[in-house]
Design an enzyme around this catalytic site. Structure first.
Site, mmCIF file in Angstrom:
data_model
loop_
_atom_site.group_PDB
_atom_site.id
_atom_site.type_symbol
_atom_site.label_atom_id
_atom_site.label_comp_id
_atom_site.label_asym_id
_atom_site.label_seq_id
_atom_site.Cartn_x
_atom_site.Cartn_y
_atom_site.Cartn_z
ATOM 1 N N ASP A 144 0.839 -1.204 0.000
ATOM 2 C CA ASP A 144 0.000 0.000 0.000
ATOM 3 C C ASP A 144 0.880 1.263 0.000
ATOM 4 O OD1 ASP A 144 -2.721 1.325 0.423
ATOM 5 O OD2 ASP A 144 -1.574 2.092 2.122
ATOM 6 N N LYS A 167 1.519 4.216 -2.949
ATOM 7 C CA LYS A 167 1.473 5.671 -2.728
ATOM 8 C C LYS A 167 2.756 6.328 -3.207
ATOM 9 C CE LYS A 167 -1.818 5.211 1.062
ATOM 10 N NZ LYS A 167 -1.960 4.868 2.466
#
Ligand SMILES: NC(=O)c1ccc[n+]([C@@H]2O[C@H](COP(=O)([O-])OP(=O)(O)OC[C@H]3O[C@@H](n4cnc5c(N)ncnc54)[C@H](O)[C@@H]3O)[C@@H](O)[C@H]2O)c1
Ligand SMILES: N[C@@H](CCO)C(=O)O
Ligand code: NA
Length: 918
Positions: A774, A778
């Site tokens: 995750d 980003k």
């Protein structure tokens, strides 16, 4: 561009009304001296033709009044001074619907009695349907159909019944005997038509016009019964018109006024009920005022008596800013200038026939359109608007007043180098068009003179193309003209507003609204008057364009059709936020968000008007159907009454993300917190961004990094203003921030992970957080925004998911197994603590070295990264401008409320981009 707009009228736009003919019965009204009014009219009639000055008649009139041409308005103060002195006339016109039944005629009488004006002149049409019945009599008689006799009986019965309801005693007897006489005469005439098998125009006029004569007589008797001093007028005795070649008539004002001035003292009354629609030629042959004749009668009478105002009573509240069937939020305009009304009616708005405006405009007399069925509505006043220069803006609405469209048009484009500097080409083109009887609706020519383009009704375009091909054959063969091109399925969108002339930026706004709505403009025309800007667009875009420009000019709410995909934690929270804020947005910000569909993985619920968000959960259970993403997108986007669509993807699904490109191509805007599209394969991402830019659609994804924190927008702002990004570094995971902020003292790692999941910080599968993927996504998103062309696989990542748990299929099983591995990470933490440090999970975008990484690092306890709490993210931008001290953004970077809030603010950004006031 040099442009030219035509003023010809499309005959198909206006309805044909009935008219009346001769019939008399003796008027029994009381007499009233009206000589002063009469004198005034004689005085004013001298003014009409040419430049005159009047002096000395009264003190107030001791001014120069210059009337240079027919359409120039008089000085209103002078007109008013005169009228006030002489007593004011008000003119009313009641159409067939207003006169439809005995009850309605009573209602009309009530309105007349309530008008306190000293003098009233009331123009009436036939009772509704009567004119059609009369035409039908002629048709039957001409085709030798005997049933005209019973059809005439029906006409007789209708009027007899109405009169029975309205009148009594002497006046009823009077009317019925007249009716009986008229019907006997008609029977004889129809018999003559039957025998001849043909009716001349004046014969038809005679028959058909009885409707107005009867309605005027009935109304007049009703008013007398109620104590009004009332006369009725057969307008053929007064109104003189000259027929013109184009099935229209020109009023002869001088002669009509002469006759009126004779008529008035012979029929003294406070109230005059005049027949609409009928007139005579100068040789006293009965004729009619053609289409919309009663409105025209009222306008001419208004001008002849210099009325204070002319009220046209109808069955709508007034003139709308756009066709309310197409723009649900169209509003009734309080005022329109004569020119604006003129433009609107040309473009098909059901306002007034342009010619109705001319007589009243000449004397600056306002026309008020009012609804007889809704007296509380003030209606629309068509008048000379106060100018901005005079500082009197009262009553003025928006700079742009209204929008109108004409559908089913084709554009004809005549193009070639041989046209430039050759006089006569335009003349040849348009004389050819005239030869085939086509109606040119708009013309536009670029000043390079290499092309002339014009719009004609679609059904006339083949004939036009054929005649142009023939007429220009030689030029086409010789190459002086390159083509005669036809572009079918077009519509015209006209933007009308008199004050556009003095207001810069209107067209910029207009074209921007069209561009944002993804509407392509094929041709443009604006006359020098600037009362209207006309654009030609594809027919299929017409309603969307109308909605977009209408909402842009603040006449309606910015309406967005919203589709929510993935009503899980974030999607569900967003729906609740939308529910709670919808009313405020509508009231205070003019933004109308309508959720037209919600789809989960298995079921979806669709609505045509907007889902009731207080019940979305129940509806999704009770009224849902099997989920189908194609159908879902089509439904949400397919509603033509809402110009803009946004699909909000609140899943974490790559399959959903793979649809974005297609949606953008279709003009659908996309908003998402889902990181899959922007962190997926680089070529796809680049293609998506390119498509978004070229299609004027919007793709917003603020919540993909730092949830509601303004990370993406800050980065965008830095880049757009020319700053150079050197490095972006920070704690990008709310989950991992929470975990390491709370993984202290005797706490177990797995317990803290479970807490983060419970708080709604984690991805649907917490391994996406713990694995670092995750955060890597980003990092990739920010790297790509900063111009780096990196793939996810280019980012080295330290995973915190134990080796043995990586292949487990379900997130639940993973959570159950996780406690077994608590010791590993606990040791790492203790080592750091022993050195006075803490563990922090960070991401780095190193723009200078064109690389990114994700790592678990140790920081001294005083370091800002060590000071966080909760699910805080902290992001530091080091740029050319923020070099010594980085720009830092800190705050909760995960959680349902803040994430949904971030998505919501993207939706509002979209609304603002689409024209909502900011
Ligand atoms: N939780 C946060 O704090 C946070 C912060 C920023 C971004 N996000 C992102 O928000 C998104 C949603 O997260 P969530 O926590 O609400 O997840 P969730 O699992 O609670 O909700 C996702 C929903 O999408 C549905 N769904 C899955 N595939 C679908 C499909 N193909 N079509 C339709 N529906 C489908 C699921 O049934 C579920 O209802 C994720 O992309 C996540 O990365 C979350
Ligand atoms: N799971 C993510 C949600 C925000 O993107 C996080 O913890 O940061
Ligand atoms: Na954000």
């Amino acid at each position: 561009m040099r442009t030219l707009s035509t003023a010809s009228t499309s005959s198909s736009l206006f309805a044909l009304h009935g008219f009346t003919s001769s019939s008399r019965f003796e008027d029994t009204s009381l007499s009233l001296p009206i000589s002063r009014v009469f004198q005034r009219q004689i005085g004013w009639s001298n003014l009409r033709n040419g430049c005159l000055s009047t002096k000395g008649r009264t003190k107030k009139l001791n001014k120069h009044i210059i009337i240079s041409a027919a359409d120039v308005c008089l000085d209103r103060s002078v007109v008013e001074a005169d009228l006030q002195k002489e007593g004011m006339w008000s003119v009313h016109k009641f159409g067939g619907t207003c006169m439809g039944t005995a009850k309605r005629i009573q209602n009309v009488a009530e309105i007349i009695l309530n008008d306190a004006s000293e003098k009233k002149l009331v123009v009436v049409s036939a009772m509704s349907k009567v004119t059609d019945m009369m035409y039908n009599l002629i048709d039957k008689a001409q085709s030798r159909d005997d049933s005209y006799v019973t059809a005439l009986d029906d006409v007789f019965e209708k009027h007899k019944l109405t009169a029975n309801d309205l009148l009594e005693g002497e006046s009823l007897a009077l009317f019925l005997s007249q009716l009986q006489r008229d019907v006997s005469n008609l029977k004889a005439m129809l018999r003559a038509i039957y025998i001849a098998g043909h009716a001349t125009e004046s014969f038809s006029d005679f028959v058909v016009g009885h409707g107005e004569l009867w309605s005027a007589q009935m109304l007049s008797l009703v008013l007398k019964k109620r104590g009004s001093q009332c006369s009725w007028m057969d307008t053929r005795e007064v109104l003189i018109v000259n027929p013109t070649s184009s099935n229209q008539v020109d009023p002869d004002f001088v002669e009509s006024e002469k006759r009126l001035n004779k008529w008035l003292p012979e029929h003294p009354a406070e109230t005059i009920i005049a027949t609409g629609f009928i007139a005579s030629t100068p040789k006293n042959i009965p004729t009619t005022l053609k289409r919309d004749g009663s409105d025209f009668s009222a306008a001419i009478m208004g001008a002849l008596v210099r009325a204070q105002q002319v009220t046209i009573w109808t069955d709508v509240d007034g003139v709308y800013s756009a066709d309310p069937r197409k723009v649900s939020e169209a509003v009734i305009l309080r005022t329109l200038s004569y020119q604006e009304a003129w433009e609107m009616s040309y473009f098909g708005a059901n306002v007034l026939h342009p010619r109705t405006i001319i007589p009243v405009m000449k004397y600056n007399i306002p026309i008020i359109i009012r609804n007889i069925f809704n007296l509380s509505a003030p209606g629309t006043m068509i008048c000379q608007l106060p100018t901005k220069e005079k500082g009197d803006d009262e009553g003025l609405e928006s700079v742009v007043k209204a929008f109108a469209t004409i559908d089913n048009l084709a554009l004809v484009n005549v193009e070639g180098t041989g046209m430039a500097g050759v006089p006569g080409t335009a003349s040849t083109i348009f004389s050819s068009v005239k030869d085939v009887g086509a109606n040119v609706i708009m013309i536009s020519q670029a000043s390079s003179e290499h092309s002339v383009c014009f719009a004609v009704p679609e059904e006339e375009v083949d004939a036009v193309a054929k005649v142009l091909q023939a007429r220009f054959r030689q030029a086409l063969e010789a190459g002086r003209l390159s083509k005669v091109e036809i572009i079918r399925n077009c519509s015209i969108l006209a933007t009308v507003g008199q004050r556009m002339a003095s207001t810069p930026g209107v067209s910029a706004n207009l074209f921007d609204a069209l561009a944002k709505a993804n509407v392509n403009v094929r041709a443009i025309a604006q006359g020098c008057s600037e009362y209207n800007i006309t654009v030609v667009i594809q027919g299929k875009d017409c309603v969307k364009a109308l909605e977009a420009v209408h909402s842009r000019f603040y006449l309606s709410k910015t309406t967005l059709a919203v589709g929510i995909i993935g009503p899980g934690l974030i999607g569900g929270t967003l729906l609740d936020q939308l529910r709670d804020q919808a009313a405020v947005l509508k009231e205070e910000f003019n933004i109308d968000l309508r959720v037209m569909g919600i789809t989960g993985a298995r079921t979806m619920v669709l609505s045509n008007l907007g889902i009731d968000l207080t019940r979305w959960k129940e509806l999704l259970k009770e009224e849902s159907e099997v989920a189908d993403l194609e159908k879902f997108a089509q439904h949400v986007h397919g509603n033509h009454y809402i110009p803009n669509t946004v699909l909000v993807d609140c899943t974490a699904d790559s399959d959903v993300a793979n649809h974005y490109y297609d949606w953008l191509c279709k003009g659908i805007h996309v908003i998402t917190p889902n990181k899959k599209a922007n962190s997926g394969p680089l070529d796809r991402y680049l293609k998506l961004k390119a498509q978004q830019r070229s299609s004027y659609t919007h793709y917003f994804y603020e919540a993909t990094v730092g949830a509601g924190l303004p990370i993406i927008s800050t980065l965008g702002g830095l880049l757009e203003t020319g700053d150079k990004i050197l490095r972006i570094e920070g704690i990008f995971s709310g989950t991992l921030s929470y975990i390491f902020n709370n993984f202290i003292e005797s706490r177990q790692f797995s317990d803290v992970v479970a807490e983060a999941k419970q708080a709604g910080y984690t991805e649907p599968d917490p391994r996406d957080d713990l694995s670092g993927s995750d955060v890597a996504r980003k990092v990739i998103i920010l790297a790509r925004e900063s111009g780096l062309r990196l793939e996810l696989s280019d980012i080295p990542v330290r995973s915190l998911v134990p080796e043995q748990l990586r292949t487990i299929t379900s997130a639940e099983e993973f959570m159950r197994e996780l406690p077994k591995f608590d010791a590993n990470i606990a040791n790492e933490r203790q080592d750091a603590e022993a050195a006075g440090e803490v563990l922090r999970y960070v991401g780095v975008v190193d723009v200078v070295n064109k690389e990114g990484r994700v790592e678990l690092r140790r920081y001294k306890k005083e370091h800002p990264f060590s000071q966080l709490s909760g699910s805080d993210n902290i992001i530091a931008f080091t740029t050319m401008r923020y070099k010594e001290q980085p720009l830092i953004i800190r705050g909760p970077g995960a959680g349902a409320q803040v994430t949904a809030g971030g998505i919501f603010s993207d939706i509002l950004r979209l609304a603002s981009n689409l024209g909502a006031p900011s």
